[in-house]
Design a protein around this motif. Structure first.
Motif, PDB file in Angstrom:
ATOM      1  N   ALA A  11       0.817  -1.216   0.000  1.00 16.35           N
ATOM      2  CA  ALA A  11       0.000   0.000   0.000  1.00 16.35           C
ATOM      3  C   ALA A  11       0.848   1.261   0.000  1.00 16.35           C
ATOM      4  N   GLY A  12       2.011   1.197   0.595  1.00 20.41           N
ATOM      5  CA  GLY A  12       2.885   2.360   0.603  1.00 20.41           C
ATOM      6  C   GLY A  12       3.343   2.765  -0.781  1.00 20.41           C
ATOM      7  N   GLN A  13       3.325   1.809  -1.714  1.00 16.82           N
ATOM      8  CA  GLN A  13       3.787   2.099  -3.074  1.00 16.82           C
ATOM      9  C   GLN A  13       2.631   2.314  -4.049  1.00 16.82           C
ATOM     10  N   PRO A  67       1.081  13.067  -9.232  1.00 21.54           N
ATOM     11  CA  PRO A  67       1.528  13.625  -7.950  1.00 21.54           C
ATOM     12  C   PRO A  67       2.395  12.607  -7.202  1.00 21.54           C
ATOM     13  N   ASP A  68       3.220  13.094  -6.322  1.00 22.82           N
ATOM     14  CA  ASP A  68       4.019  12.208  -5.489  1.00 22.82           C
ATOM     15  C   ASP A  68       3.098  11.407  -4.573  1.00 22.82           C
ATOM     16  N   ARG A  69       3.515  10.219  -4.221  1.00 16.03           N
ATOM     17  CA  ARG A  69       2.715   9.347  -3.350  1.00 16.03           C
ATOM     18  C   ARG A  69       2.564   9.909  -1.945  1.00 16.03           C
ATOM     19  N   ALA A  73      -3.649  13.495  -0.125  1.00 13.91           N
ATOM     20  CA  ALA A  73      -4.698  12.624  -0.672  1.00 13.91           C
ATOM     21  C   ALA A  73      -4.161  11.205  -0.908  1.00 13.91           C
ATOM     22  N   GLY A  74      -2.952  11.102  -1.404  1.00 17.14           N
ATOM     23  CA  GLY A  74      -2.342   9.793  -1.621  1.00 17.14           C
ATOM     24  C   GLY A  74      -2.114   9.042  -0.324  1.00 17.14           C
ATOM     25  N   LEU A  75      -1.672   9.753   0.679  1.00 18.76           N
ATOM     26  CA  LEU A  75      -1.465   9.123   1.986  1.00 18.76           C
ATOM     27  C   LEU A  75      -2.791   8.687   2.608  1.00 18.76           C
ATOM     28  N   ALA A  76      -3.835   9.471   2.391  1.00 23.94           N
ATOM     29  CA  ALA A  76      -5.153   9.108   2.928  1.00 23.94           C
ATOM     30  C   ALA A  76      -5.662   7.819   2.285  1.00 23.94           C
ATOM     31  N   VAL A  77      -5.517   7.712   0.972  1.00 22.51           N
ATOM     32  CA  VAL A  77      -5.935   6.483   0.282  1.00 22.51           C
ATOM     33  C   VAL A  77      -5.142   5.300   0.808  1.00 22.51           C
ATOM     34  N   ARG A  78      -3.839   5.463   0.942  1.00 19.22           N
ATOM     35  CA  ARG A  78      -2.983   4.381   1.434  1.00 19.22           C
ATOM     36  C   ARG A  78      -3.355   3.980   2.860  1.00 19.22           C
ATOM     37  N   ALA A  79      -3.683   4.951   3.680  1.00 18.85           N
ATOM     38  CA  ALA A  79      -4.082   4.653   5.058  1.00 18.85           C
ATOM     39  C   ALA A  79      -5.361   3.818   5.086  1.00 18.85           C
ATOM     40  N   ILE A  80      -6.335   4.200   4.299  1.00 18.64           N
ATOM     41  CA  ILE A  80      -7.630   3.509   4.291  1.00 18.64           C
ATOM     42  C   ILE A  80      -7.503   2.105   3.706  1.00 18.64           C
ATOM     43  N   THR A  81      -6.903   1.997   2.527  1.00 14.68           N
ATOM     44  CA  THR A  81      -6.835   0.675   1.883  1.00 14.68           C
ATOM     45  C   THR A  81      -5.918  -0.278   2.640  1.00 14.68           C
ATOM     46  N   SER A  82      -4.836   0.243   3.205  1.00 17.98           N
ATOM     47  CA  SER A  82      -3.946  -0.640   3.960  1.00 17.98           C
ATOM     48  C   SER A  82      -4.610  -1.118   5.242  1.00 17.98           C
ATOM     49  N   ALA A  83      -5.334  -0.236   5.908  1.00 16.84           N
ATOM     50  CA  ALA A  83      -6.024  -0.638   7.138  1.00 16.84           C
ATOM     51  C   ALA A  83      -7.056  -1.720   6.843  1.00 16.84           C
TER      52      ALA A  83
END
Length: 154
Positions: A11-13, A67-69, A73-83
């Motif tokens: 998810a981080g990538q 945009p950079d990861r 917004a990118g970090l929010a998506v990663r937080a939700i999907t990874s959780a």
């Protein structure tokens, strides 16, 4: 918890790949339906939708305007999907811990992956490094959520 940790690295990538990996595992019945909305992922249209979103994310990553990861917004998506994925992969009774492990790993690895990708892009370019990263991330995500696929090959 190792699977939750590994899906956090994924998810981080790429933010959508964990959801696609969980959809595939749920459709294959490799994962029990234990979370809200997970039954929906058995629907072929919903599963195909997650795959289309992941493909769009991967294609968009090759664009100069991507945009950079590490943008909020990118970090929010990663937080939700990874959780969500981390909880789905965690043992019963440890789903909250699995979500926390995956989310922490995803947010941390977003920054590490971004720095590594920036360094690689200076030498090999955006497109080539993106394809290599996609191959690693997609195969890892599928393998983590669907370990039975690997066992069949041996």
């Amino acid at each position: 918890m190792i699977r939750s940790f590994l899906i956090g690295l994924v998810a981080g990538q790429r933010g959508i790949t964990p959801l696609t990996s969980i959809a595939l595992a749920t459709r294959r019945r490799a994962l029990p339906v234990a979370l809200p909305l997970q039954r929906l992922l058995r629907n072929p249209f919903a599963a195909a939708g997650t795959a289309a979103l992941a493909a769009a994310e991967m294609a968009g990553d090759k664009m100069k305007s991507a945009p950079d990861r590490i943008v909020p917004a990118g970090l929010a998506v990663r937080a939700i999907t990874s959780a969500y994925a981390g909880a789905a992969l965690a043992p019963r009774g440890q789903r909250m811990l699995g979500a926390a492990v995956a989310m922490g790993t995803a947010l941390t690895s977003s920054y590490v992956g971004w720095r590594l990708r920036c360094a690689a892009m200076r030498r090999y370019g955006q497109t080539a490094t993106g394809f290599v990263e996609d191959a690693i991330v997609l195969s890892t995500g599928i393998a983590v959520a669907n370990p039975g696929l690997l066992a069949r090959g041996s």
